[in-house]
Design a protein around this motif. Structure first.
Motif, PDB file in Angstrom:
ATOM      1  N   GLY A 155       0.824  -1.205   0.000  1.00 13.21           N
ATOM      2  CA  GLY A 155       0.000   0.000   0.000  1.00 13.21           C
ATOM      3  C   GLY A 155       0.850   1.243   0.000  1.00 13.21           C
ATOM      4  O   GLY A 155       2.082   1.191   0.081  1.00 13.21           O
ATOM      5  N   TYR A 156       0.165   2.369  -0.089  1.00 14.23           N
ATOM      6  CA  TYR A 156       0.855   3.650  -0.192  1.00 14.23           C
ATOM      7  C   TYR A 156       1.233   4.237   1.167  1.00 14.23           C
ATOM      8  O   TYR A 156       2.240   4.929   1.293  1.00 14.23           O
ATOM      9  CB  TYR A 156      -0.029   4.672  -0.904  1.00 14.23           C
ATOM     10  N   GLU A 157       0.402   4.008   2.195  1.00 16.51           N
ATOM     11  CA  GLU A 157       0.532   4.765   3.427  1.00 16.51           C
ATOM     12  C   GLU A 157       1.005   3.894   4.579  1.00 16.51           C
ATOM     13  O   GLU A 157       0.818   2.668   4.590  1.00 16.51           O
ATOM     14  CB  GLU A 157      -0.804   5.423   3.777  1.00 16.51           C
ATOM     15  N   SER A 193       5.517  -3.927   9.443  1.00 21.89           N
ATOM     16  CA  SER A 193       5.590  -3.248   8.139  1.00 21.89           C
ATOM     17  C   SER A 193       7.031  -3.013   7.736  1.00 21.89           C
ATOM     18  O   SER A 193       7.931  -2.953   8.576  1.00 21.89           O
ATOM     19  CB  SER A 193       4.836  -1.916   8.188  1.00 21.89           C
ATOM     20  N   ILE A 194       7.212  -2.885   6.465  1.00 23.95           N
ATOM     21  CA  ILE A 194       8.483  -2.453   5.876  1.00 23.95           C
ATOM     22  C   ILE A 194       8.201  -1.259   4.980  1.00 23.95           C
ATOM     23  O   ILE A 194       7.390  -1.370   4.054  1.00 23.95           O
ATOM     24  CB  ILE A 194       9.136  -3.575   5.032  1.00 23.95           C
ATOM     25  N   GLU A 195       8.831  -0.149   5.270  1.00 17.92           N
ATOM     26  CA  GLU A 195       8.713   0.991   4.360  1.00 17.92           C
ATOM     27  C   GLU A 195       9.718   0.797   3.218  1.00 17.92           C
ATOM     28  O   GLU A 195      10.919   0.691   3.450  1.00 17.92           O
ATOM     29  CB  GLU A 195       8.999   2.312   5.067  1.00 17.92           C
ATOM     30  N   VAL A 196       9.235   0.738   2.009  1.00 15.03           N
ATOM     31  CA  VAL A 196      10.091   0.577   0.833  1.00 15.03           C
ATOM     32  C   VAL A 196      10.482   1.981   0.367  1.00 15.03           C
ATOM     33  O   VAL A 196       9.638   2.756  -0.084  1.00 15.03           O
ATOM     34  CB  VAL A 196       9.375  -0.189  -0.295  1.00 15.03           C
ATOM     35  N   VAL A 197      11.768   2.295   0.487  1.00 18.65           N
ATOM     36  CA  VAL A 197      12.241   3.652   0.172  1.00 18.65           C
ATOM     37  C   VAL A 197      12.982   3.638  -1.156  1.00 18.65           C
ATOM     38  O   VAL A 197      13.159   2.597  -1.786  1.00 18.65           O
ATOM     39  CB  VAL A 197      13.143   4.176   1.307  1.00 18.65           C
ATOM     40  N   ASP A 256      -4.280  18.531   8.120  1.00 19.43           N
ATOM     41  CA  ASP A 256      -4.101  17.271   8.840  1.00 19.43           C
ATOM     42  C   ASP A 256      -4.128  16.085   7.885  1.00 19.43           C
ATOM     43  O   ASP A 256      -3.335  15.138   8.016  1.00 19.43           O
ATOM     44  CB  ASP A 256      -5.205  17.111   9.900  1.00 19.43           C
ATOM     45  N   GLN A 257      -5.024  16.124   6.893  1.00 15.63           N
ATOM     46  CA  GLN A 257      -5.132  14.993   5.980  1.00 15.63           C
ATOM     47  C   GLN A 257      -3.873  14.831   5.136  1.00 15.63           C
ATOM     48  O   GLN A 257      -3.384  13.708   4.944  1.00 15.63           O
ATOM     49  CB  GLN A 257      -6.349  15.137   5.067  1.00 15.63           C
ATOM     50  N   VAL A 258      -3.312  15.943   4.619  1.00 12.94           N
ATOM     51  CA  VAL A 258      -2.109  15.800   3.780  1.00 12.94           C
ATOM     52  C   VAL A 258      -0.910  15.375   4.616  1.00 12.94           C
ATOM     53  O   VAL A 258      -0.032  14.648   4.130  1.00 12.94           O
ATOM     54  CB  VAL A 258      -1.791  17.103   3.015  1.00 12.94           C
ATOM     55  N   ARG A 259      -0.871  15.803   5.879  1.00 12.76           N
ATOM     56  CA  ARG A 259       0.239  15.347   6.722  1.00 12.76           C
ATOM     57  C   ARG A 259       0.116  13.860   7.021  1.00 12.76           C
ATOM     58  O   ARG A 259       1.106  13.135   7.024  1.00 12.76           O
ATOM     59  CB  ARG A 259       0.273  16.164   8.016  1.00 12.76           C
ATOM     60  N   ARG A 260      -1.102  13.404   7.305  1.00  5.12           N
ATOM     61  CA  ARG A 260      -1.294  11.980   7.571  1.00  5.12           C
ATOM     62  C   ARG A 260      -0.980  11.136   6.345  1.00  5.12           C
ATOM     63  O   ARG A 260      -0.469  10.026   6.458  1.00  5.12           O
ATOM     64  CB  ARG A 260      -2.728  11.711   8.027  1.00  5.12           C
ATOM     65  N   SER A 261      -1.287  11.662   5.173  1.00  5.21           N
ATOM     66  CA  SER A 261      -1.029  10.908   3.954  1.00  5.21           C
ATOM     67  C   SER A 261       0.459  10.768   3.669  1.00  5.21           C
ATOM     68  O   SER A 261       0.875   9.869   2.922  1.00  5.21           O
ATOM     69  CB  SER A 261      -1.685  11.606   2.748  1.00  5.21           C
TER      70      SER A 261
END
Length: 957
Positions: free
Chosen positions: A195-197, A209-213, A328-333
């Motif tokens: 997923g994206y988030e 989770s693994i953040e793929v950078v 708040d929404q763009v920061r959470r995204s």
């Protein structure tokens, strides 16, 4: 857990699957095993995770990151790793995100025939969810049914549940899968999401989770090399910077025209990110489209603002309904973040997707809102926003951009000024205003070192307003461009034509001087005289302009350019080349200074070099790359003459790099000739030939005889220093041969010393005498120290006799001669050789040792070896305690034997030692019996002074 991407891992022994996203990760081509570039840490983590799952320690794992970052590639890696297990998979889509249990239907359809094994309530609920029954689906029962079904499958073999693009999975399926993921700890079941988030909130909350950078730069370069083999290094670097480590972006950008505008400028009016390929545009655009309208508005304002100023975005958004909830929404995204006093997108591709995905009317409105939100002192930013919002001609906005360009030029920002002027021209209602702005933009582009952009802007302006008016507004730029990388004769035409079109005597003087330079470069004396006549016509304009500084300098300029041309006609007096005159010229404009070879000819290198160094520092500060390349090319020539060879190498190398970047072919070739000169003196003929060939490829087709002559000069000098006078003469005499491609009077003069020395060694006394006459006449006319010293040296070398010693000593004693250490040492070498032949060994050793010391310091290896060999000869016969077969040879016999062993002929040895071929034969006849050999071929295996010759004949009997 968060895993980086510092290393790569090789996946051995597993077939590589066909990826749904081939751009997201690419195996290296040509490898026997498949390598997922830059994902060693992630694949290792997946291997450990699946090993635990297969050992009945079930768990879930979320791979998350931005679109195109390589999540699907890692998911496919996990599928391949699960070979032998049962794989259930589904993929979320926007179109089905509102359909309850749509993703679950895709996931379980391959095993729907196994529903009968479930308890009746669970089976009924799951059939209802999958549309196979009429009963309404209770979500808890559906979740329990899925868990029972997957657990039953796991009793036979491990199960991998794969959910790609989980952000688009319908809510009902998401809750069901979240229920499953938290209840498989004792089962051989793994649930893998992408997923994206960050899954810190939502249905996947609490799951590992693994953040793929993004890929590291080295890995990104390997991927670009795999996708686009042989890519230009500059283009590859730009792709890597633009993609920010995103593998799909790297692949897509390789297929786009990513050549930046001059100065690395972005291709949008306000730099709103990089160009996107279609798949990335869809991926990012879909994510933005799913957000609330106020949040989308905030993202568009941030993308259009591009400076990261939060107060401007806040102010502009206040009229668009952008409230704290949107922030708040763009920061959470994770798409947008506030860092200190800046608003930043997480990735450079995001603002491009946001900006490109918006309708043009929305972008217009955003730019107008931002223009209104800017403070009064932000005139330039306001002008750009208004320009981005304009969809028709608007003189007010064009004038704002033109004023901002003027401010930029005062602060050394040529590329930005160029773009502002080009956009101002597009918005100009009146053609005359558009022509003026295009011409000014072309000049700004040229000053910043962007010749191709300058030429394009000139073309646009001339199509709109004609050549004369463009020449006035651009300061005669057409001829200047042509002189830098075109045909000198054509440049001369433009420059002399535009001298009457430009405003002011100073600009006319600059064009006239450049026209003389172009004629000089072409080796055209007639065109040079024509340009000098045009320069005399500037006198009247100087009087009108009342510029006394120019009045005194015009005669000096004309004299400088009247260098020796071989006509034998009356010569004007030598110009005042003192530091004061040169300094005044440099203060006016450094372009009026003569080119480095003419400065050498007149003996004014010191003052000119001082001015050029000051000018180089200023050009560096102003980032004027075109001018800096020219200055460095001239500085390199003068440093070379002054014996500062390290500085010459640095200046020539830096100038070459700059010249190639800005497209100044002639300047690049000039830098190459300096590098060839250094290589010739250091004995590296391969480098000389390489640079000479590259120069001739540019200079001969365009008729730039000055550059052609330099290539011939240093190729001939390399042959001379290598002891091949006949080969040297072939190149050197061409400089004075009428009609030859390398014929050029200035370089024939500067090469006269080398030509005469080669002619003496080759026995062509007539050629040597003619060069002596040339140099003597120039020494009398110019008074240059180098010419006076060279005339004395050649007189001693060519005529010899009793007066030779006085001539050599006079050459060494000329005031200023020692300022040219290489040539001064060459005089000492020739003098030492003369003293040795006169049997004055002690005096010879003194001169030869001094010469060898200078050659050693400079790295002039061929002449250093020659000086040392001459020193050996001053010692007479070899010392009695010498060992080996050469112990009985005299010094001259030993020297001749060494040269013969190197493969030189009798004639070549005679030329090297300044003796007759007959004398060489006589000495060799004495050498053979002393060494116990009977032929020349066996010399190649004799050990001379500790050096073993390899090759040639077999062992000596």
């Amino acid at each position: 857990m968060s895993v980086g991407s510092a290393s790569s891992a090789v996946v051995s022994g597993r077939p590589w699957p066909v990826f749904p996203e081939p751009g997201a990760a690419t195996p290296l081509r040509g490898a026997t095993t498949t390598e997922l570039i830059g994902r060693g840490a992630e694949t290792a983590a997946l291997d450990r995770w699946w090993a635990g799952v297969a050992d009945a320690a079930g768990s879930a794992l979320v791979l998350w990151g931005e679109p195109g970052i390589g999540k699907t590639a890692l998911l496919e890696y996990a599928v391949a790793a699960a070979a032998g297990g049962t794989v259930l998979r589904c993929r979320g889509t926007r179109t089905e995100a509102g359909l309850e249990f749509a993703a679950l239907h895709e996931l379980l359809w391959p095993v729907v025939d196994r529903l009968d094994i479930l308890p009746a309530p669970q089976a009924t609920a799951l059939r209802g969810a999958l549309g196979l029954g009429g009963e309404p689906a209770a979500r808890f029962l559906v979740g329990a049914a899925v868990l029972s079904l997957v657990s039953d499958l796991a009793r036979q073999r491990p199960v991998l549940v794969v959910v790609d693009d989980a952000q688009w999975v319908d809510e009902a399926t998401a809750h069901c899968l979240g229920f499953l993921a938290r209840r498989v700890r004792s089962e051989a079941v793994g649930v893998l999401f992408t997923g994206y988030e960050d899954p810190a909130a939502g249905p996947w909350e609490g799951l590992p989770s693994i953040e793929v950078v993004g890929l590291a730069d080295d890995d990104a370069r390997r991927l670009v090399d795999a996708v686009l083999p042989g890519a230009d290094r500059g283009l590859a670097d730009h792709v890597i910077r633009t993609a920010g480590g995103n593998p799909l972006a790297l692949r897509e950008l390789c297929t786009l025209d990513l050549r930046p505008e001059p100065g690395g400028a972005p291709r949008r009016p306000f730099g709103n990110g990089a160009p996107l390929g279609p798949r990335l545009r869809r991926a990012f655009g879909a994510r933005v489209a799913a957000m609330e309208p106020s949040t989308r508005a905030l993202l568009l304002l941030a993308a259009a603002e591009d400076r990261g100023a939060p107060h401007v975005v806040h102010h502009a958004g206040s009229g668009w309904g952008v409230d704290p909830a949107a922030w708040d929404q763009v920061r959470r995204s994770g798409l947008l973040r506030t860092s200190g006093s800046r608003v930043e997108f997480r990735h450079p591709l995001i603002p491009a997707a946001v900006y490109d995905g918006a309708a043009f009317t929305e972008r217009q409105a955003a730019h107008r809102a931002l223009a209104d939100a800017l403070p009064e002192d932000a005139a330039e930013e306001r002008a750009w926003h208004l320009a981005a919002a304009a969809d028709a001609a608007d003189e007010d906005v064009a004038a704002l951009l033109e004023r901002s360009a003027g401010e930029r030029l005062r602060h050394d920002a040529g590329p930005t000024a160029m773009r502002a002027l080009r956009r101002a021209a597009e918005l100009s209602p009146a053609p005359a205003d558009a022509v003026r702005r295009l011409a000014a933009g072309a000049r700004a582009a040229w000053d910043a070192g962007h010749a191709s952009a300058a030429g394009q802007l000139l073309d646009d302006a001339e199509r709109l307003g004609g050549e004369v008016i463009v020449a006035r507004h651009s300061g005669g730029l057409r001829g200047i461009l042509e002189s830098a990388h075109g045909v000198p004769e054509r440049a001369h035409h433009y420059l002399t034509r535009d001298m009457t079109a430009v405003d002011g005597a100073r600009c006319a003087l600059e064009l006239g001087t450049t026209a003389v330079h172009a004629a000089w470069s072409a080796g055209r004396t007639d065109l040079r005289q024509q340009a000098l006549r045009r320069l005399r016509e500037v006198d009247a304009r100087v009087e009108v302009d009342d510029d006394p500084s120019l009045t005194a300098l015009l005669p000096v300029l004309r004299s400088w350019w009247s260098c020796y041309d071989g006509t034998g006609g009356p010569a004007p007096a030598a110009p005042d080349g003192g530091a004061d005159t040169v300094g005044v010229l440099g203060a006016l404009t450094w372009e009026l200074l003569p080119p480095a070879p003419l400065a050498q000819a007149w003996g004014i290198e010191g003052p000119v070099l001082d001015v050029l160094r000051l000018r180089a520092a200023r050009l560096r500060r102003r980032h004027e790359r075109s001018g800096l390349a020219v200055v460095l090319s001239r500085t390199a020539v003068l440093d070379l003459a002054a014996g500062r060879w390290g500085g010459a190498m640095t200046a020539a190398s830096d100038g070459l790099r700059l010249a190639e970047e800005v497209g100044a072919d002639h300047v690049a070739a000039q830098c190459r000739t300096t590098l060839a000169a250094l290589a010739a003196a250091r004995g590296d003929r391969a480098v000389v030939d390489e640079h000479a060939t590259r120069v001739l490829q540019v200079s001969v087709p365009r008729g730039v005889r000055a550059l052609t002559a330099e290539a011939y000069l240093y190729r001939g000098r390399a042959a001379l220093f290598a002891g091949q006078p006949h080969e040297a003469l072939h190149d050197l005499t061409a400089l004075a041969e009428p009609g030859h491609e390398a014929a050029h009077p200035t370089f024939a003069l500067l090469a006269a010393v080398d030509t005469a020395e080669a002619a003496v060694q080759a026995g062509h006394t007539d050629v040597a005498e003619s060069r002596l006459t040339t140099v003597s006449a120039w020494a009398q006319r110019s008074g240059a120290a180098w010419a006076r010293a060279a005339a004395h040296r050649l007189r001693a070398l060519v005529r010899g006799g009793a007066a030779a010693e006085d001539a050599y000593r006079a050459a060494l004693d000329v005031p200023g001669a020692a300022d040219h250490p290489f040539e001064h040492a060459r005089t000492r070498l020739l003098y030492g050789e003369w003293l040795r032949r006169a049997r004055r060994r002690a005096d010879a050793r003194h001169q030869l040792a001094a010469a060898a010391q200078v050659f050693d310091r400079l790295g002039a290896e061929p002449l250093r070896r020659r000086a040392l060999r001459e020193q050996d000869l001053t010692n007479g016969p070899v010392a009695r305690n010498a060992t080996g077969p050469s112990a009985e040879l005299t010094a001259q016999e030993l020297r001749i034997a060494r040269l013969a062993a190197e493969g030189l002929t009798n004639r070549e040895i005679a030329a090297r030692l300044l003796i007759s071929p007959r004398t060489v034969g006589h000495h060799l006849a004495n050498v053979y019996p002393k060494l116990g050999i009977t032929s020349r071929a066996r010399l190649a295996r004799i050990e001379f002074a500790g050096e073993l010759r390899v090759g040639g004949a077999g062992p000596v009997g």
